[in-house]
Design a protein around this motif. Structure first.
Motif, short mmCIF file in Angstrom:
data_model
loop_
_atom_site.label_atom_id
_atom_site.label_comp_id
_atom_site.label_asym_id
_atom_site.label_seq_id
_atom_site.Cartn_x
_atom_site.Cartn_y
_atom_site.Cartn_z
N UNK A 1 34.64 -68.70 26.81
CA UNK A 1 34.06 -67.38 27.14
C UNK A 1 34.83 -66.68 28.24
N UNK A 2 36.15 -66.84 28.26
CA UNK A 2 37.00 -66.19 29.23
C UNK A 2 37.89 -65.15 28.55
N UNK A 3 38.36 -64.19 29.33
CA UNK A 3 39.33 -63.23 28.83
C UNK A 3 40.44 -63.12 29.86
N UNK A 4 41.69 -63.15 29.39
CA UNK A 4 42.84 -62.97 30.27
C UNK A 4 42.94 -61.50 30.64
N UNK A 5 43.32 -61.23 31.88
CA UNK A 5 43.34 -59.85 32.36
C UNK A 5 44.46 -59.67 33.37
N UNK A 6 44.82 -58.41 33.56
CA UNK A 6 45.70 -58.02 34.66
C UNK A 6 44.84 -57.33 35.71
N UNK A 7 44.87 -57.87 36.92
CA UNK A 7 44.15 -57.27 38.04
C UNK A 7 45.13 -56.38 38.79
N UNK A 8 44.94 -55.07 38.68
CA UNK A 8 45.89 -54.14 39.28
C UNK A 8 45.64 -53.93 40.76
#
Length: 429
Positions: A220-227
């Motif tokens: 239940x995770x999603x990869x993301x870019x934290x800007x």
């Protein structure tokens, strides 16, 4: 201007992201918590194709990233509508339109099209798509795949009244009693990720400014870019312009689970890409999905060429292309090197003109790629041996029925060619 990365040009990057988004569904309906990834849809064939026969182009598809394969049909999100296409006849089976007008897009910019995502929820097979409407509203729409009837439509107001330019479903999780979709939108040069419930309420659950969800992960995770750099307690530090850190969010709550230790940008070898359900490729590093801890498998160490992309075969292995022409196979769960082909070390000993210059897709033990001469090639995933050096296509998406392939320039807006698979002979008894 920063752009949404799911429209970045390059077939290798495109194929890796699509495989991760389309073929891995997180969680299940029969438990109270997240489960291990499982393959959904008609992806149970264990005899992937070796040959392809061209059938024409997929009408209205704005690059491969606007399409998803589901058996002998494709779902296409383009020009404000979602449609299902029979790949044998290329006839439109059904279509659903967004409720508002398309947002304005500057000339030369990628259009506002995200990839359709297929889920199983409430005993029904649904395909989800996120529409960006002119004004300050976006919407998540679910369509019954069998009938083409709209199951529901969940609109929400974009953050601070900004007009969304592009939106796409990045991940979903289905749990007992409800489901959540993480939807990433670009709004006035700012990224925002929203958590939209698709249970009975169908409402906005959470929103994360300056965070761009990319692709699903295990648990239940999603990869993301934290800007911007955001820690577990929500404190924010400024990040250098046009750079961000790899991160993982809980799809159900939007909470940051971990943040990677290095800034990433849009340069070669500096992107956030899927590796497998267990690892994220962040520049030259592999990050463990559970903890964000850095791993350094063979071929990723200092002094090696950077990675172009990686493709998970939906079974047990991941295949990576490196700048310089090297290919490598890894165990998906542990990132252990299985074999390595190409590159300077092999060219000096036994040059192989039929060795693919890049991996475009992998599926159930076979690896599909493109040679320097533009020919499709198929490799055995366990050995790296070339099985077919003229397969008829270098697919970006493939299953037992059909394949979709971007045009030769492999750009985000390339026409999409449709190929039917040529049946393989049954094994001799």
């Amino acid at each position: 201007m920063r752009r949404m990365r799911w429209w970045v040009a390059g077939a290798a990057v495109m194929a890796a992201a699509l495989v991760a988004v389309l073929l891995v569904t997180l969680g299940g309906e029969d438990g109270g918590g997240a489960e291990a990834p499982r393959v959904t849809g008609p992806f149970t064939a264990h005899r992937p194709p070796l040959h392809f026969q061209p059938e024409g182009e997929l009408a209205d598809a704005v690059g491969v990233r606007s399409a998803a394969l589901d058996g002998a049909r494709a779902y296409v999100h383009a020009y404000g509508r979602l449609k299902a296409v029979d790949l044998a006849t290329r006839r439109t089976l059904w279509s659903v339109r967004q409720s508002g007008p398309l947002p304005r897009v500057n000339p030369g910019d990628p259009p506002p099209h995200g990839t359709p995502v297929r889920v199983r929820y409430g005993g029904r097979d649904l395909v989800l798509v996120a529409f960006a409407n002119t004004g300050v509203r976006a919407e998540l729409v679910a369509v019954d795949t069998a009938t083409g009837t709209e199951a529901w439509r969940a609109p929400w107001r974009t953050m601070e009244g900004r007009s969304a330019v592009r939106c796409a479903v990045s991940a979903t999780t289905t749990l007992r009693g409800g489901g959540v979709a993480a939807v990433a939108c670009e709004e006035s040069n700012r990224y925002v990720t929203y958590g939209i419930a698709f249970d009975g309420a169908r409402r906005l659950l959470w929103q994360r400014p300056d965070v761009e969800a990319r692709f699903p992960l295990a648990g239940a995770r999603v990869a993301a870019m934290a800007w911007q750099d955001t820690d577990r307690d929500g404190r924010i530090d400024s990040a250098p312009m046009d750079t961000g850190r790899a991160a993982a969010l809980d799809v159900r709550t939007g909470r940051t689970l971990w943040t990677g230790g290095r800034h990433l940008s849009l340069g070669p070898g500096r992107e956030l890409l899927p590796f497998s359900p267990h690892f994220v490729l962040a520049g030259a590093d592999l990050l463990d999905v559970r903890t964000g801890r850095r791993e350094v498998p063979a071929g990723f160490a200092a002094g090696h060429e950077p990675v172009v992309s990686c493709s998970y075969d939906q079974r047990a292995h991941t295949y990576c292309s490196f700048y310089g022409g090297e290919l490598a196979a890894y165990e998906a769960a542990g990132a252990r090197l299985i074999w390595r082909r190409g590159g300077d070390h092999e060219a000096a000993v036994s040059p192989s003109p039929s060795l693919p210059r890049s991996v475009t897709a992998a599926w159930y033990g076979l690896v599909y790629g493109l040679t320097q001469d533009g020919e499709g090639v198929v490799m055995d995933g366990l050995t790296g041996r070339i099985l077919e050096d003229d397969s008829g296509a270098a697919p970006d998406l493939v299953n037992e029925f059909a394949a979709l392939e971007a045009a030769a320039d492999r750009a985000w807006n390339s026409p999409v060619a449709v190929h039917r698979t040529v049946p393989r002979p049954a094994p001799a008894r």
